[in-house]
Motif scaffolding. Structure first.
Motif, PDB file in Angstrom:
ATOM      1  N   ASP A  84      12.307  26.517  -2.612  1.00 21.85           N
ATOM      2  CA  ASP A  84      12.897  27.671  -3.292  1.00 21.85           C
ATOM      3  C   ASP A  84      13.197  28.828  -2.350  1.00 21.85           C
ATOM      4  OD1 ASP A  84      12.802  26.335  -5.687  1.00 21.85           O
ATOM      5  OD2 ASP A  84      10.931  27.271  -6.358  1.00 21.85           O
ATOM      6  N   ASP A  85      12.440  28.931  -1.259  1.00 19.16           N
ATOM      7  CA  ASP A  85      12.639  30.065  -0.355  1.00 19.16           C
ATOM      8  C   ASP A  85      13.497  29.714   0.856  1.00 19.16           C
ATOM      9  OD1 ASP A  85      10.808  28.443   0.914  1.00 19.16           O
ATOM     10  OD2 ASP A  85       9.449  30.065   1.493  1.00 19.16           O
TER      11      ASP A  85
ATOM     12  N   THR B 216      20.879  10.478  13.982  1.00 20.18           N
ATOM     13  CA  THR B 216      20.716  11.106  12.673  1.00 20.18           C
ATOM     14  C   THR B 216      21.434  12.446  12.603  1.00 20.18           C
ATOM     15  OG1 THR B 216      18.542  10.054  12.489  1.00 20.18           O
ATOM     16  CG2 THR B 216      18.994  11.880  10.992  1.00 20.18           C
ATOM     17  N   TYR B 217      22.072  12.694  11.449  1.00 17.09           N
ATOM     18  CA  TYR B 217      22.631  14.012  11.153  1.00 17.09           C
ATOM     19  C   TYR B 217      21.517  14.886  10.587  1.00 17.09           C
ATOM     20  CZ  TYR B 217      27.243  11.752  11.390  1.00 17.09           C
ATOM     21  OH  TYR B 217      28.365  11.059  11.796  1.00 17.09           O
ATOM     22  N   ARG B 218      21.359  16.097  11.141  1.00 10.08           N
ATOM     23  CA  ARG B 218      20.267  16.980  10.745  1.00 10.08           C
ATOM     24  C   ARG B 218      20.792  18.375  10.399  1.00 10.08           C
ATOM     25  NH1 ARG B 218      15.399  14.541  12.069  1.00 10.08           N
ATOM     26  NH2 ARG B 218      15.626  12.729  13.437  1.00 10.08           N
ATOM     27  N   LEU B 219      20.136  18.995   9.438  1.00 14.52           N
ATOM     28  CA  LEU B 219      20.459  20.354   9.002  1.00 14.52           C
ATOM     29  C   LEU B 219      19.174  21.173   9.005  1.00 14.52           C
ATOM     30  CD1 LEU B 219      22.696  21.351   5.989  1.00 14.52           C
ATOM     31  CD2 LEU B 219      20.446  22.400   6.275  1.00 14.52           C
ATOM     32  N   TYR B 220      19.292  22.427   9.418  1.00 14.05           N
ATOM     33  CA  TYR B 220      18.139  23.322   9.523  1.00 14.05           C
ATOM     34  C   TYR B 220      18.458  24.650   8.846  1.00 14.05           C
ATOM     35  CZ  TYR B 220      17.165  20.055  13.337  1.00 14.05           C
ATOM     36  OH  TYR B 220      16.968  18.918  14.080  1.00 14.05           O
ATOM     37  N   ALA B 221      17.451  25.253   8.231  1.00 16.90           N
ATOM     38  CA  ALA B 221      17.597  26.594   7.662  1.00 16.90           C
ATOM     39  C   ALA B 221      16.253  27.307   7.747  1.00 16.90           C
ATOM     40  CB  ALA B 221      18.067  26.525   6.211  1.00 16.90           C
ATOM     41  N   PHE B 222      16.317  28.611   7.927  1.00 21.62           N
ATOM     42  CA  PHE B 222      15.083  29.383   7.997  1.00 21.62           C
ATOM     43  C   PHE B 222      14.360  29.392   6.652  1.00 21.62           C
ATOM     44  CE2 PHE B 222      16.670  31.306  11.936  1.00 21.62           C
ATOM     45  CZ  PHE B 222      15.492  31.505  12.641  1.00 21.62           C
TER      46      PHE B 222
ATOM     47  N   SER C  67      23.092  12.486   0.670  1.00 17.23           N
ATOM     48  CA  SER C  67      22.919  13.936   0.720  1.00 17.23           C
ATOM     49  C   SER C  67      22.118  14.303   1.962  1.00 17.23           C
ATOM     50  CB  SER C  67      22.185  14.437  -0.528  1.00 17.23           C
ATOM     51  OG  SER C  67      20.814  14.061  -0.490  1.00 17.23           O
ATOM     52  N   TYR C  68      22.125  15.599   2.287  1.00 15.42           N
ATOM     53  CA  TYR C  68      21.161  16.124   3.250  1.00 15.42           C
ATOM     54  C   TYR C  68      19.899  16.456   2.461  1.00 15.42           C
ATOM     55  CZ  TYR C  68      24.309  16.322   7.224  1.00 15.42           C
ATOM     56  OH  TYR C  68      25.139  15.978   8.259  1.00 15.42           O
ATOM     57  N   ALA C  69      18.838  15.681   2.698  1.00  8.41           N
ATOM     58  CA  ALA C  69      17.626  15.774   1.891  1.00  8.41           C
ATOM     59  C   ALA C  69      16.499  16.408   2.697  1.00  8.41           C
ATOM     60  CB  ALA C  69      17.208  14.388   1.410  1.00  8.41           C
ATOM     61  N   TYR C  70      15.841  17.370   2.089  1.00  8.49           N
ATOM     62  CA  TYR C  70      14.735  18.057   2.747  1.00  8.49           C
ATOM     63  C   TYR C  70      13.613  17.081   3.079  1.00  8.49           C
ATOM     64  CZ  TYR C  70      10.630  20.994   3.407  1.00  8.49           C
ATOM     65  OH  TYR C  70       9.491  21.571   3.918  1.00  8.49           O
ATOM     66  N   GLY C  71      13.167  17.103   4.335  1.00 10.70           N
ATOM     67  CA  GLY C  71      12.022  16.310   4.757  1.00 10.70           C
ATOM     68  C   GLY C  71      12.278  14.832   4.905  1.00 10.70           C
ATOM     69  N   HIS C  72      13.511  14.380   4.654  1.00 11.31           N
ATOM     70  CA  HIS C  72      13.793  12.947   4.757  1.00 11.31           C
ATOM     71  C   HIS C  72      13.729  12.498   6.212  1.00 11.31           C
ATOM     72  CE1 HIS C  72      15.651   9.041   4.151  1.00 11.31           C
ATOM     73  NE2 HIS C  72      16.555   9.346   5.065  1.00 11.31           N
TER      74      HIS C  72
END
Length: 229
Positions: A33-34, A48-54, A71-76
């Motif tokens: 949520d944050d 692997t394709y990776r996405l990052y956000a603060f 999808s880009y899945a958190y923690g996958h």
């Protein structure tokens, strides 16, 4: 839930075209949520394709997402939470760019008040941290020669297998990017060095958030993304 509007560089041109040989829109799933998607980046590490956000208003904590085929899945298949360590006091966490150089994962923050100075962090293998001034990697990098109207709040970096590249929008423009690359002889990033100086974005939908862009190279294609709210 946000998603990503994707386009590719069309070889032999100066254009990134929305939907060209690519999935036009990609969902991002499972985000805490944050998650602060205003401060984000993407890379491809050869596999692997990776996405990052603060995380929220944090100065040093990143959430990681990877492509799971839909999808880009958190923690996958990844370390879900990463930390930037040893950062200089004047490192500006209002934006970030990450890339993989073929041998290491790199993260970059600008210097506060001096956006053409970059602080380089490198992932420490076997840990959950990116460390500034790690090993033999140059801790501070200079960017030179970019036009006076370069909007350094909207920038991205990538490595394409042979060159480190940096991109930024122009003030007042949402479809034109200035490009530079690393000049090893001069030990700095230089505008137009070994690159097409100006690139155009074509066909991206009106629902694209032009303040939230990222780029990567996956070994064969240069890819550009806008977030879609």
């Amino acid at each position: 839930m946000i998603s990503l509007n994707q386009g590719l560089w069309v070889p032999g041109t100066d254009k990134y075209e929305y939907g060209y040989n690519s999935i036009p829109n990609i969902p991002v799933t499972g985000a805490p949520d944050d998650t602060n998607f205003r401060r984000w980046s993407m890379l491809h590490d050869g596999t692997t394709y990776r996405l990052y956000a603060f995380k929220g208003s944090s100065r040093d904590t990143l959430y990681q997402f990877t492509w799971n085929g839909s999808s880009y899945a958190y923690g996958h298949d990844s370390i879900p939470v990463l930390t930037l360590t040893n950062a200089p006091a004047d490192a500006d966490p209002s934006s970030i760019s990450l890339l993989h150089s073929g041998e290491a994962y790199h993260a970059y923050l600008r210097r506060l008040g001096d956006p053409t100075t970059l602080y380089q962090f490198v992932y420490v293998p076997g840990t959950t941290t990116y460390q500034w001034s790690y090993g033999d990697y140059v801790p501070t990098l200079q960017v030179t020669g970019f036009p006076a109207d370069t909007d350094w709040s909207r920038w991205s970096m990538l490595h394409d297998g042979s060159a480190y590249r940096i991109y930024a929008f122009h003030y007042g423009s949402n479809d034109q990017l200035a490009q530079g690359s690393w000049n090893a002889d001069a030990s700095q990033y230089q505008y137009a060095h070994n690159s097409i100086p100006e690139l155009k974005l074509t066909g991206f939908p009106a629902d694209s958030d032009v303040g939230r862009a990222a780029m990567l190279h996956d070994g064969s294609d240069y890819r550009f993304y806008f977030q879609k709210p």
